[in-house]
Motif scaffolding. Structure first.
Motif, short mmCIF file in Angstrom:
data_model
loop_
_atom_site.label_atom_id
_atom_site.label_comp_id
_atom_site.label_asym_id
_atom_site.label_seq_id
_atom_site.Cartn_x
_atom_site.Cartn_y
_atom_site.Cartn_z
N LEU A 87 0.84 -1.21 0.00
CA LEU A 87 0.00 0.00 0.00
C LEU A 87 0.87 1.26 0.00
N LEU A 88 1.97 1.20 0.79
CA LEU A 88 2.86 2.35 0.83
C LEU A 88 3.54 2.53 -0.52
N GLU A 89 3.98 1.41 -1.09
CA GLU A 89 4.68 1.50 -2.38
C GLU A 89 3.73 2.00 -3.46
N ALA A 90 2.47 1.54 -3.40
CA ALA A 90 1.49 2.01 -4.37
C ALA A 90 1.36 3.53 -4.25
N SER A 91 1.30 4.02 -3.03
CA SER A 91 1.16 5.45 -2.80
C SER A 91 2.39 6.21 -3.34
N TYR A 92 3.59 5.66 -3.10
CA TYR A 92 4.80 6.33 -3.59
C TYR A 92 4.82 6.38 -5.12
N THR A 93 4.43 5.25 -5.76
CA THR A 93 4.48 5.25 -7.22
C THR A 93 3.41 6.17 -7.80
N LEU A 94 2.40 6.50 -7.00
CA LEU A 94 1.40 7.46 -7.47
C LEU A 94 1.86 8.90 -7.23
N GLY A 95 3.12 9.03 -6.81
CA GLY A 95 3.70 10.36 -6.69
C GLY A 95 3.49 11.01 -5.33
N LYS A 96 3.02 10.24 -4.34
CA LYS A 96 2.72 10.84 -3.04
C LYS A 96 3.92 10.74 -2.09
N PHE A 148 -0.62 10.40 6.25
CA PHE A 148 -1.93 10.94 6.62
C PHE A 148 -3.09 10.37 5.83
N HIS A 149 -2.85 10.00 4.57
CA HIS A 149 -3.97 9.56 3.74
C HIS A 149 -4.08 8.06 3.59
N VAL A 150 -2.99 7.35 3.85
CA VAL A 150 -3.04 5.88 3.71
C VAL A 150 -2.86 5.18 5.06
N TYR A 162 -2.85 -6.22 -6.31
CA TYR A 162 -3.50 -4.93 -6.66
C TYR A 162 -3.24 -3.76 -5.72
N ALA A 163 -3.06 -4.00 -4.40
CA ALA A 163 -2.73 -2.91 -3.47
C ALA A 163 -3.68 -1.72 -3.56
N LEU A 164 -4.98 -1.99 -3.62
CA LEU A 164 -5.95 -0.89 -3.58
C LEU A 164 -6.07 -0.39 -2.15
N PHE A 165 -6.35 0.90 -1.98
CA PHE A 165 -6.52 1.45 -0.63
C PHE A 165 -7.89 1.05 -0.11
N PRO A 166 -7.94 0.21 0.94
CA PRO A 166 -9.22 -0.35 1.35
C PRO A 166 -10.20 0.68 1.93
N HIS A 167 -9.68 1.81 2.42
CA HIS A 167 -10.57 2.78 3.06
C HIS A 167 -11.14 3.79 2.07
N MET A 168 -10.76 3.66 0.79
CA MET A 168 -11.28 4.60 -0.20
C MET A 168 -12.18 3.86 -1.18
N THR A 169 -13.12 4.60 -1.78
CA THR A 169 -13.96 4.01 -2.82
C THR A 169 -13.12 3.83 -4.09
N VAL A 170 -13.73 3.20 -5.08
CA VAL A 170 -13.07 3.04 -6.37
C VAL A 170 -12.65 4.41 -6.91
N LEU A 171 -13.59 5.34 -6.92
CA LEU A 171 -13.29 6.68 -7.40
C LEU A 171 -12.23 7.35 -6.52
N GLY A 172 -12.34 7.14 -5.20
CA GLY A 172 -11.38 7.71 -4.26
C GLY A 172 -9.97 7.22 -4.54
N ASN A 173 -9.83 5.94 -4.87
CA ASN A 173 -8.52 5.39 -5.20
C ASN A 173 -7.91 6.11 -6.40
N LEU A 174 -8.76 6.42 -7.39
CA LEU A 174 -8.25 7.09 -8.58
C LEU A 174 -7.92 8.56 -8.29
N LEU A 175 -8.82 9.21 -7.52
CA LEU A 175 -8.62 10.63 -7.24
C LEU A 175 -7.44 10.87 -6.32
N TYR A 176 -7.09 9.85 -5.51
CA TYR A 176 -5.90 9.99 -4.66
C TYR A 176 -4.65 10.17 -5.53
N ALA A 177 -4.64 9.45 -6.65
CA ALA A 177 -3.48 9.56 -7.55
C ALA A 177 -3.41 10.94 -8.17
#
Lengths: 225, 301
Positions: free
Chosen positions: A121-130, A137-139, B93-108
């Protein structure tokens, strides 16, 4: 010698616990994050140091705090001179002592919660530029809510329940350092068993409610995890 | 264009070995990364994404240096994953479990229009308010793909994204990947073991073996032109060999099908139940021979 029921020690206890909890939360989040990410060799030493209050008698901690915080010591003198704070037999002093005493009860649940968040999850966040800060704070924090609540509740309750350290560092000054646990000790010394009973039963009920909520939280965590 | 000339020492099941790549990948293509597990495929992807640091070497993407460390030198360039704009679809897949599908995309990226467009592309617009826990494996995979595309990555890395899915879902997602590759012009690298997937999707296959790129070829060469005299060849497993008069009949499981193949005593030599074999035809007669890893060897291509 019936002094009767006085709400003030409870208010003092809760005020002390609330401020301690907030301060420890602010300190513990970044430290727990750091500890959960690091593989440094100094990690066990930091962990051991923070956890010392769990095994040390409160009198040992209180004794050294009294020695080091007194304005006759270099540290206490410095604090008094620079910040204008007297840390012995004052509310502020008890607050500092509480923060040290309850530190592990905030840090440990946060750290173990953070360690359980999948690295992916952390790595996913980093690769998304965060950034790491953003990720924290967000993950991380939203994914460890049960650990956050456990840390907050246990720290608050543990601070309400402390006695030895407060007595050593703060004494029993009404409205300043005479928290509920100290008030009970005094009442017993004064042989006012009736009021001591009332105070004690309140603390018993409080502790029970706190622990029940922690266990409910933990069961829910397992249920959804 | 990606230039990856990288070295890293890895811990394998049989001790340490060197992962060494020296490869140039053109823009806009789909490249398969294949090879046995523990051969360095995932580490190679992680080095591209910046999640694992190489020991030394050079990684250049579109003329920009992402990693550089020369032998024996201390000085290095190593861009953080945040600075690379590489989309990654992780195994699991490493989706963020606390966010919705749209939330996962908008986080990026806070680009709602882009998010809806991508969800539409992967056919999940209806489920944009669902949580990952309520999605099927295929749906999660598509969310992960859409999320990875949100920041308009230059490179898209997929680590065995389709291995856990059934055949019909696989086909659907392969079509989506092709669409993404065409419409967005993203360079895609995909770790896969599935030969039909390589054949359908990829224009190039890098075959990893013990940290080396043992073959660098097209899927067509790897699977079809391998044995020029054979019209077709399938990998299967011998379940039984029985003698019938002067010949033998081998029962071979190929995928979910059972095939009976007549073999002569020469062919039977060295074959037994449980062997992995290649069933092919020569002059219209099926033949069976033992499968060897060298079937994946470049020298035989």
């Amino acid at each position: 010698m019936n002094s009767g029921f006085d709400i003030q020690p409870f208010l003092l206890s809760f005020r002390l616990a609330a401020i301690t909890t907030v301060m420890l939360f602010i300190i513990s989040v970044p430290l727990a994050w750091k500890l959960s990410q690091t593989r440094s060799r100094s990690k066990p030493f930091v962990e051991a140091l923070v956890s010392m209050p769990i095994v040390l008698p409160p009198t040992v901690l209180g004794f050294y705090l009294l020695v080091f915080l007194s304005d006759r010591s270099p540290l206490g003198g410095f604090i008094k001179e620079v910040l204008g704070l007297d840390l012995v037999f004052t509310f502020e002093g008890v607050l500092v002592a509480s923060c040290i005493y309850s530190f592990p009860f905030m840090l440990q649940p946060l750290q173990s919660g953070m360690e359980q968040v999948p690295v992916k999850l952390l790595e996913a966040s980093y690769t998304l530029g965060k950034s790491k800060f953003n990720t924290l704070f967000h993950v991380i924090l939203p994914n460890i809510k049960p650990s956050l609540l456990t840390g907050l509740i246990i720290t608050f309750a543990h601070t309400v329940g402390e006695f030895g350290v407060v007595l050593m560092v703060g004494g029993s000054i009404q409205g300043e350092t005479r928290v509920a646990s100290i008030a009970i000790y005094e009442l017993v010394e004064l042989l006012d068993y009736r009021t001591a009973h009332i105070y004690s039963l309140i603390l018993i009920a409080f502790s029970f409610i706190v622990l029940v909520s922690v266990y409910i939280l933990n069961h829910r965590k397992r249920g959804t995890g | 264009m990606i230039v990856a000339s990288l070295k890293k020492q890895l811990e394998g099941a049989g001790g340490t070995f060197m992962l060494e790549t020296d490869v140039t990948i053109e823009r806009g293509g789909i490249t398969a990364i294949a090879g046995p597990s523990g051969s360095g495929k995932t580490t190679f992807l992680r080095m591209l994404a910046g999640l694992t640091s190489p020991d030394e070497g050079l990684l250049e993407v579109g003329g920009e240096v992402w990693f550089r460390k020369d032998t024996g030198k201390k000085k290095q360039v190593n861009l953080k994953p945040q600075q690379r704009r590489v989309g990654v679809v992780f195994q699991g897949y490493a989706l963020f479990p606390h966010m919705t599908v749209l939330g996962n995309l908008l986080y990026a990226s806070r680009d709602r229009e882009m998010a809806e467009k991508l969800l539409n592309l992967v056919g999940l617009l209806q489920l944009k308010h669902a949580r990952p826990a309520n999605l099927s494996g295929g749906q999660k995979q598509r969310v992960a793909l859409a999320r990875a595309l949100m920041q308009r990555p230059r490179i898209l890395l997929l680590d065995e994204p389709l291995s856990a899915l059934d055949e019909s879902m696989k086909t659907l997602l392969q079509d989506e990947l092709l669409k993404v590759n065409k419409e967005l012009g993203v360079t895609i690298l995909i770790v896969t073991h599935d030969s039909s997937e390589m054949y359908k999707l990829c224009d190039r296959v890098l075959l990893f073996e013990m940290g080396r790129i043992a073959a660098d070829t097209s899927p067509r060469k790897l699977f079809v032109e391998r044995q020029t005299t054979q019209k077709f060849a399938f990998k299967g497993e011998i379940l039984e060999i029985r003698a019938v008069d002067a010949v033998y009949i081998a029962v071979v499981a190929i995928g979910n099908n059972l095939v009976e193949v007549v073999i002569d005593s020469d062919e039977k030599e060295g074959l037994q139940s449980g062997d992995s074999v290649i069933v092919g035809t020569k002059a219209f007669n099926p033949t069976v021979r033992k499968f060897a890893p060298k079937d994946f060897d470049i020298s035989r291509l």
